[in-house]
Design an enzyme around this catalytic site. Structure first.
Site, PDB file in Angstrom:
ATOM      1  CG  LEU A 138     -78.014  30.106 -67.424  1.00 21.38           C
ATOM      2  CD1 LEU A 138     -79.153  30.984 -67.912  1.00 21.38           C
ATOM      3  CD2 LEU A 138     -76.692  30.852 -67.499  1.00 21.38           C
ATOM      4  CG  ASP A 139     -75.147  29.622 -60.732  1.00 22.75           C
ATOM      5  OD1 ASP A 139     -74.814  28.460 -60.978  1.00 22.75           O
ATOM      6  OD2 ASP A 139     -74.328  30.545 -60.497  1.00 22.75           O
ATOM      7  CE  LYS A 140     -84.257  28.607 -56.205  1.00 24.31           C
ATOM      8  NZ  LYS A 140     -84.448  28.210 -54.787  1.00 24.31           N
ATOM      9  NE  ARG A 237     -73.222  33.447 -57.707  1.00 19.99           N
ATOM     10  CZ  ARG A 237     -73.999  32.547 -57.115  1.00 19.99           C
ATOM     11  NH1 ARG A 237     -74.484  31.507 -57.808  1.00 19.99           N
ATOM     12  NH2 ARG A 237     -74.285  32.669 -55.838  1.00 19.99           N
TER      13      ARG A 237
END
EC number: 5.4.99.-
Length: 324
Positions: A138-140, A237
């Protein structure tokens, strides 16, 4: 530090019928078989101009091989006592609800303080599993559910399930613009040709499929429920930006916040102060890698997204004429 790798070669007659991972190990002996396999799985390898992402794919004489990958400096992670929100754990897997701000892997600019560091402290034996058992990211600043393998056997089964699209990953997101119906974005994704930190919809990129449905409509925003069929970097995104509905707060793809007309100063300030992408991995479902039992978890929507949703509802109630 990272290094861009661009390799080209041609399959010889002696390699005809070999698996592509075996052939590349011979063509490019400076790189390990593990790294070559990672390149293949990540879509960094092309055969005659087409991406091949299955290590078992056979190759034949005169085929042109091209590798375009990023070589990251190897980082030795150390165990660190970092709080983890563990929602399930047994001898084989750990399911966590990742908080915003937690980077998954050590790397440039994030040498420690990552999920990997935390896992090594929580479960020391996980150091014997590649990437400390992490099979997806998962992105930060994306929150929500991730599964981690505690053993090599579990990791092997989970990676295969992920590749076969057998792991269900559902997300909640809040996007700009009012959407009238759900749908599917089926567009290939690859590294942006000029912006190094961004991904983009690119012809010839890796196949990428995102399904979405409308959960709630507001004056100028929409709350979505999304399901990943593939799992590319920044996929949701990028796909939402591609169809003109960027995620609220997205610092890379979102641009400046666009409040609706007659928005209250408090609402406008909330939009401006929402500094992360409004994205949460809300549901995870998989077959247990050892028992084969179907298991499912849900993670509550984080407080910042709950507050944003309440503000959007209030704005819609105060301005019913403009509601679409």
């Amino acid at each position: 530090m990272t290094q861009e790798i661009n390799l080209k070669s041609e399959i010889t007659s002696t390699q005809t019928g070999q698996r592509i991972d075996q052939a590349l190990a011979i063509l490019f002996p400076d790189y390990s078989r593990t790294r070559i396999k990672e390149w293949i799985l990540s879509g960094a390898v092309k055969v005659d101009g087409s991406i091949v992402d299955k290590p078992r794919e056979k190759v034949f004489e005169s085929q042109q091989i091209e590798v375009n990958a990023t070589l990251e400096e190897e980082v030795s992670a150390i165990a660190q006592d970092i709080d983890l929100n563990i929602v399930y754990e047994d001898d084989d897997i750990i399911v966590i609800n990742k908080q915003a701000g937690l980077v998954v892997h050590p790397g440039a600019g994030n040498a420690d303080g990552t999920l990997m560091n935390a896992l090594l402290h929580h479960c020391p034996d996980i150091e014997h599993v590649p990437r400390a058992g992490i099979i997806h990211r998962l992105d930060k600043d994306t929150t929500g559910l991730m599964v981690v393998a505690k053993t090599l056997e579990a990791q092997t089964h989970l990676v295969a399930a992920l590749q076969a699209r057998e792991i269900v990953r559902e997300y909640e997101a809040i996007v700009q613009g009012t959407m009238t119906a759900g749908g599917t974005v089926d567009e290939p994704i690859d590294r942006h040709p000029t912006k190094r930190v961004q991904m983009a919809v690119i012809n010839g990129g890796r196949p990428s499929v995102t399904h979405y449905r409308v959960a709630e409509k507001f004056r100028a925003h929409t709350r979505l429920r999304l399901r990943l069929e593939t799992g590319r970097t920044h996929q949701i995104r990028v796909h939402m930006a591609y169809i003109g509905h960027v995620l609220v707060g997205d610092p890379v793809y979102g641009g400046r916040p666009r409040p609706p007309k007659a928005a209250s100063p408090e609402f406008f300030e909330l939009l401006k102060s929402f500094k992360r992408q409004a994205l949460h991995a809300v549901r995870l479902e998989l077959a247990h890698p050892v028992t084969c039992e179907i298991m499912s978890w849900q993670a509550p929507i984080p407080e910042d997204m709950v507050n944003l949703t309440k503000a959007l509802r209030k704005d819609t109630e105060l301005n019913p004429v403009e509601y679409l």
